[in-house]
Scaffold this active site. Structure first.
Site, PDB file in Angstrom:
ATOM      1  N   HIS A  13       0.799  -1.230   0.000  1.00  0.00           N
ATOM      2  CA  HIS A  13       0.000   0.000   0.000  1.00  0.00           C
ATOM      3  C   HIS A  13       0.837   1.289   0.000  1.00  0.00           C
ATOM      4  O   HIS A  13       0.324   2.361   0.343  1.00  0.00           O
ATOM      5  CB  HIS A  13      -0.957   0.001   1.192  1.00  0.00           C
ATOM      6  CG  HIS A  13      -0.293   0.089   2.541  1.00  0.00           C
ATOM      7  ND1 HIS A  13      -0.832  -0.487   3.669  1.00  0.00           N
ATOM      8  CD2 HIS A  13       0.854   0.694   2.960  1.00  0.00           C
ATOM      9  CE1 HIS A  13      -0.053  -0.229   4.705  1.00  0.00           C
ATOM     10  NE2 HIS A  13       0.976   0.486   4.307  1.00  0.00           N
ATOM     11  N   HIS A  60      -2.841   4.368   9.612  1.00  0.00           N
ATOM     12  CA  HIS A  60      -1.518   4.851  10.044  1.00  0.00           C
ATOM     13  C   HIS A  60      -1.684   6.096  10.906  1.00  0.00           C
ATOM     14  O   HIS A  60      -1.332   7.198  10.490  1.00  0.00           O
ATOM     15  CB  HIS A  60      -0.643   5.165   8.840  1.00  0.00           C
ATOM     16  CG  HIS A  60      -0.378   4.001   7.931  1.00  0.00           C
ATOM     17  ND1 HIS A  60      -1.304   3.494   7.053  1.00  0.00           N
ATOM     18  CD2 HIS A  60       0.730   3.248   7.758  1.00  0.00           C
ATOM     19  CE1 HIS A  60      -0.774   2.476   6.378  1.00  0.00           C
ATOM     20  NE2 HIS A  60       0.460   2.307   6.784  1.00  0.00           N
ATOM     21  N   HIS A 194       9.743  -3.961   4.736  1.00  0.00           N
ATOM     22  CA  HIS A 194      10.193  -2.568   4.764  1.00  0.00           C
ATOM     23  C   HIS A 194      10.351  -2.095   6.204  1.00  0.00           C
ATOM     24  O   HIS A 194       9.688  -2.592   7.104  1.00  0.00           O
ATOM     25  CB  HIS A 194       9.305  -1.612   3.969  1.00  0.00           C
ATOM     26  CG  HIS A 194       7.868  -1.415   4.413  1.00  0.00           C
ATOM     27  ND1 HIS A 194       6.957  -2.438   4.517  1.00  0.00           N
ATOM     28  CD2 HIS A 194       7.181  -0.289   4.731  1.00  0.00           C
ATOM     29  CE1 HIS A 194       5.773  -1.948   4.878  1.00  0.00           C
ATOM     30  NE2 HIS A 194       5.890  -0.640   5.031  1.00  0.00           N
ATOM     31  N   GLU A 241       3.150  -5.546   8.828  1.00  0.00           N
ATOM     32  CA  GLU A 241       1.877  -5.335   8.121  1.00  0.00           C
ATOM     33  C   GLU A 241       1.417  -6.616   7.409  1.00  0.00           C
ATOM     34  O   GLU A 241       0.226  -6.801   7.164  1.00  0.00           O
ATOM     35  CB  GLU A 241       2.013  -4.205   7.081  1.00  0.00           C
ATOM     36  CG  GLU A 241       2.138  -2.824   7.705  1.00  0.00           C
ATOM     37  CD  GLU A 241       2.342  -1.699   6.673  1.00  0.00           C
ATOM     38  OE1 GLU A 241       2.190  -0.536   7.063  1.00  0.00           O
ATOM     39  OE2 GLU A 241       2.680  -1.973   5.499  1.00  0.00           O
TER      40      GLU A 241
HETATM   41  C1  DHB Z   1       6.060   3.640   3.113  1.00  0.00           C
HETATM   42  C2  DHB Z   1       5.484   2.396   3.282  1.00  0.00           C
HETATM   43  C3  DHB Z   1       4.384   2.228   4.134  1.00  0.00           C
HETATM   44  O1  DHB Z   1       3.797   1.030   4.390  1.00  0.00           O
HETATM   45  C4  DHB Z   1       3.836   3.317   4.770  1.00  0.00           C
HETATM   46  O2  DHB Z   1       2.733   3.133   5.503  1.00  0.00           O
HETATM   47  C5  DHB Z   1       4.419   4.580   4.620  1.00  0.00           C
HETATM   48  C6  DHB Z   1       5.542   4.733   3.782  1.00  0.00           C
HETATM   49  C7  DHB Z   1       7.221   3.837   2.198  1.00  0.00           C
HETATM   50  O3  DHB Z   1       7.773   2.855   1.675  1.00  0.00           O
HETATM   51  O4  DHB Z   1       7.592   4.982   1.952  1.00  0.00           O
HETATM   52 FE    FE Z   2       2.143   1.174   5.852  1.00  0.00          FE
END
Ligand code: DHB
Ligand code: FE
Length: 284
Positions: A13, A60, A194, A241
């Site tokens: 997302h 978020h 991530h 997530e």
């Molecule tokens: C990013 C990824 C995310 O899941 C998020 O909620 C905010 C930023 C990113 O990769 O920049």
């Molecule tokens: Fe996220």
């Protein structure tokens, strides 16, 4: 005939994907390979538009904050506004809900001993709108009603994979007991690996991600036993997530004794912003 789940969709997302779409940057060399991976998905979705999407995502700190942190929250409202996450709301349509089906699912799932928070009013952030944009493109109205289902993966303690899989099974039973012939898709969103913070910011682990996709398809019950610390250690702090994908997977027929799903589409791309992007379409 009662309602049924025809397919599940899984996708990351990343907010920058929404920005790239909204600013018309999808053909830029950085973004082109990412959006190419969703071309099939957009035509598949146009051909298989369901009556309702049950969309599992995480907020978020937009609708919720440190003041209130529901573990599982179901959107029972008729309409959900697109949130302003600091740069104004994305230029995408408001989300139309399905209050009758959502209320039925809340009733059934709570009676199956899962504590859901019922939310009649909330704004939805990139966690929900970016997956919709990836699957639907840029329509003036989203092509079908969406029931938002928010999961806390931001503030510990977060729900276990095992609980998420079992919740998906309960959601399938709930949907299959709704006495209207509705075609429902369930989506699991967020991930893949991530980390946005701290010394390991920028972490991506493609080996973990590819194994997660393999196991999500073929060994979801075993995958659901993976402890949180493994996600955080191997897939980064925001890799957690991914537990949300187990809710959608738990709702597929094979976890209720039916045949295994068909893999209609699989895509993986690194990077988009700070994130590895994974995507699957499974059909019942
Ligand atoms: C990013 C990824 C995310 O899941 C998020 O909620 C905010 C930023 C990113 O990769 O920049
Ligand atoms: Fe996220």
């Amino acid at each position: 005939m009662n309602a049924h789940i025809s397919a599940s969709v899984y996708t990351s997302h990343v907010p920058a994907i929404g920005v790239a779409l909204d600013l018309g940057k999808t053909d830029e060399p950085y973004w082109q390979p990412l959006f190419a991976g969703y071309e099939f998905s957009k035509s598949w979705f146009a051909e298989h538009t369901p009556d309702v999407v049950f969309l599992v995502y995480n907020d978020h700190a937009t609708a919720f904050s440190l003041e209130v942190i529901p573990t599982f929250a179901i959107g029972t409202g008729a309409r959900f506004a697109v949130a302003d996450e600091g740069w104004g709301p994305r230029p995408v349509p408001d989300v139309v809900g399905h209050p009758e089906l959502a209320a039925h699912i809340a009733h059934s799932v709570i009676r199956q001993d899962f504590d859901l928070t019922i939310v009649n009013q909330m704004d939805v952030d990139h966690g929900l709108t970016v997956p919709l944009s990836l699957m639907c493109g840029q329509p003036t109205d989203w092509p079908c009603p969406v029931i938002p289902f928010a999961v806390n993966v931001v503030h510990y303690p977060v729900p276990s994979g095992r609980r998420c899989l079992a919740l998906g099974q309960a959601i399938r039973r709930a949907i299959e007991s709704y006495p209207d012939d509705l075609n429902v898709q369930i989506w699991g969103t967020g991930g893949m690996s991530h980390q946005l913070q701290g010394p390991r910011a920028g972490l991506i682990n493609s080996e973990f991600d590819r194994a997660f996709l393999d196991d999500l398809i073929a060994a979801p019950t075993e995958l659901a036993e993976k402890p949180h610390v493994d996600y955080v250690r191997e897939a980064g702090s925001e890799g957690i997530e991914l537990v949300m994908w187990l809710i959608a997977r738990g709702a597929m027929a094979d976890l209720g004794g039916g045949p295994p799903p068909t893999v209609r589409h699989r895509f993986y791309h690194v990077p988009a912003s700070n994130t590895a992007v994974g995507h699957l379409i499974l059909e019942n």
